[in-house]
Enzyme design. Structure first.
Site, mmCIF file in Angstrom:
data_model
loop_
_atom_site.group_PDB
_atom_site.id
_atom_site.type_symbol
_atom_site.label_atom_id
_atom_site.label_comp_id
_atom_site.label_asym_id
_atom_site.label_seq_id
_atom_site.Cartn_x
_atom_site.Cartn_y
_atom_site.Cartn_z
ATOM 1 N N ARG A 38 0.670 -1.160 -0.140
ATOM 2 C CA ARG A 38 0.001 -0.049 -0.082
ATOM 3 C C ARG A 38 0.699 1.312 -0.084
ATOM 4 O O ARG A 38 2.142 1.149 0.496
ATOM 5 C CB ARG A 38 -0.833 -0.034 1.303
ATOM 6 C CG ARG A 38 -1.914 -0.988 1.281
ATOM 7 C CD ARG A 38 -2.756 -1.248 2.429
ATOM 8 N NE ARG A 38 -1.636 -1.575 3.880
ATOM 9 C CZ ARG A 38 -2.067 -1.700 4.803
ATOM 10 N NH1 ARG A 38 -3.377 -1.291 5.281
ATOM 11 N NH2 ARG A 38 -1.176 -2.158 5.778
ATOM 12 N N ASN A 120 -8.557 -21.739 -1.126
ATOM 13 C CA ASN A 120 -7.723 -22.545 -0.454
ATOM 14 C C ASN A 120 -6.522 -23.103 -1.407
ATOM 15 O O ASN A 120 -6.998 -23.947 -1.934
ATOM 16 C CB ASN A 120 -8.358 -23.691 0.475
ATOM 17 C CG ASN A 120 -7.419 -24.199 1.570
ATOM 18 O OD1 ASN A 120 -6.424 -24.538 0.946
ATOM 19 N ND2 ASN A 120 -7.761 -24.412 2.618
ATOM 20 N N HIS A 151 -10.007 -20.335 12.809
ATOM 21 C CA HIS A 151 -8.919 -19.750 12.043
ATOM 22 C C HIS A 151 -8.466 -18.711 13.055
ATOM 23 O O HIS A 151 -9.045 -18.490 14.289
ATOM 24 C CB HIS A 151 -9.472 -19.202 10.845
ATOM 25 C CG HIS A 151 -9.681 -19.972 9.769
ATOM 26 N ND1 HIS A 151 -10.573 -20.649 9.399
ATOM 27 C CD2 HIS A 151 -8.510 -20.052 8.660
ATOM 28 C CE1 HIS A 151 -10.271 -21.219 8.161
ATOM 29 N NE2 HIS A 151 -9.073 -20.655 7.871
ATOM 30 N N LYS A 155 -8.653 -13.138 11.376
ATOM 31 C CA LYS A 155 -9.336 -13.388 9.997
ATOM 32 C C LYS A 155 -10.793 -12.510 9.831
ATOM 33 O O LYS A 155 -11.494 -12.515 10.930
ATOM 34 C CB LYS A 155 -9.689 -14.965 9.972
ATOM 35 C CG LYS A 155 -10.327 -15.250 8.759
ATOM 36 C CD LYS A 155 -10.340 -16.972 8.409
ATOM 37 C CE LYS A 155 -11.262 -17.226 7.087
ATOM 38 N NZ LYS A 155 -10.219 -16.621 5.974
#
Length: 262
Positions: A38, A120, A151, A155
């Protein structure tokens, strides 16, 4: 095997940094030619000895034919695919949480440049997707099907894209429409479990990279099929393998892991 040139987006993030490290560690098969972050965050890319920047079009102008690998976020992934489509660079997208409209936008870009999309990138998980339908069919309708995923606490999306893919796989094997039979949460007095429902539960905590379990609840017995990822290298290795493969495919459609494994 020829060397595959790759451009990594989000190169300072968890997945991006892993991709950078593995690509540089395997110069016989991969060459890191570009890295992006970024605006205001590119200083950390200075030591990579490749084209760096915060604008994909500018970087790709200096990296013709290189495969863009993107694990960032849904909207930036779709935007980046459109940019790559304009320059003719192949793309690998491992981002999860894309909406149907965003997936359709990826497919539109795939008409112009080869795009590989998999929520995935684990080869083992995708092989599991080819095995589960046989279990569903052989066990029959007496078995209730559920999916649970775990997770890390960073996430952003839930259920995971992989859990949804597993649910879609199970529904397809039963001849059902996933959106019609899914149950992504249960709370309160909801009554008995409807026949044919597929529940998907999401747990979040710690630094878990990704665990997925498919349950087959039958009369007097239970089968559990679990896939666990120990570290992000599993996803990164799958993405690099996909990059080498997609670089040799024609444009025209959105490719998936099943295409590569076939």
């Amino acid at each position: 095997m020829s060397v595959c040139d790759v451009v990594v987006m989000g190169a300072l993030g968890r997945m991006g940094a892993t991709l950078v490290r593995l690509a540089k560690a395997d110069p016989d098969n991969y060459r890191l030619v570009g890295a992006l972050e970024r605006s205001g965050c590119t200083a950390g890319l200075a030591g990579l000895e490749c084209v760096v920047g915060d604008d994909l079009a500018t970087v790709l102008a200096k990296c013709p034919g290189a495969v863009v690998i993107n694990f960032t976020a849904p909207a930036p992934s779709v935007e980046a695919a459109a940019v790559a489509a304009a320059t003719g660079n192949p793309v690998v997208v491992g981002t999860t949480g894309l909406s149907p409209d965003q997936t359709a936008a990826l497919a539109e870009s795939a008409k112009k440049t080869p795009i590989f999309f998999a929520p995935n990138m684990s080869v083992g998980l995708n092989v599991l997707l080819t095995v589960l339908p046989d279990l569903v069919r052989k066990l029959g309708p007496a078995y209730d099907l559920e999916v649970m995923e775990i997770h890390h606490n960073k996430k952003a999306d839930a259920p995971s894209g992989t859990a949804i893919k597993l649910g879609q796989c199970l529904a397809g094997a039963k001849g059902s429409d996933y959106d019609a039979v899914k149950r992504h949460s249960r709370d309160g007095i909801i009554g008995p479990r409807p026949a044919g429902e597929i529940g998907v539960a999401a747990l979040r905590g710690g630094d878990v990279v990704g665990d997925h379990t498919v349950y087959f609840f039958g009369p007097g017995e239970r089968i559990e099929v679990t896939h666990r990822v120990g570290n992000r290298e599993t996803f990164a290795q799958g993405a690099l393998r996909a990059a080498a493969w997609i670089a040799k495919q024609p444009a025209g459609r959105l490719y998936a892991m099943a295409d590569m494994l076939a």
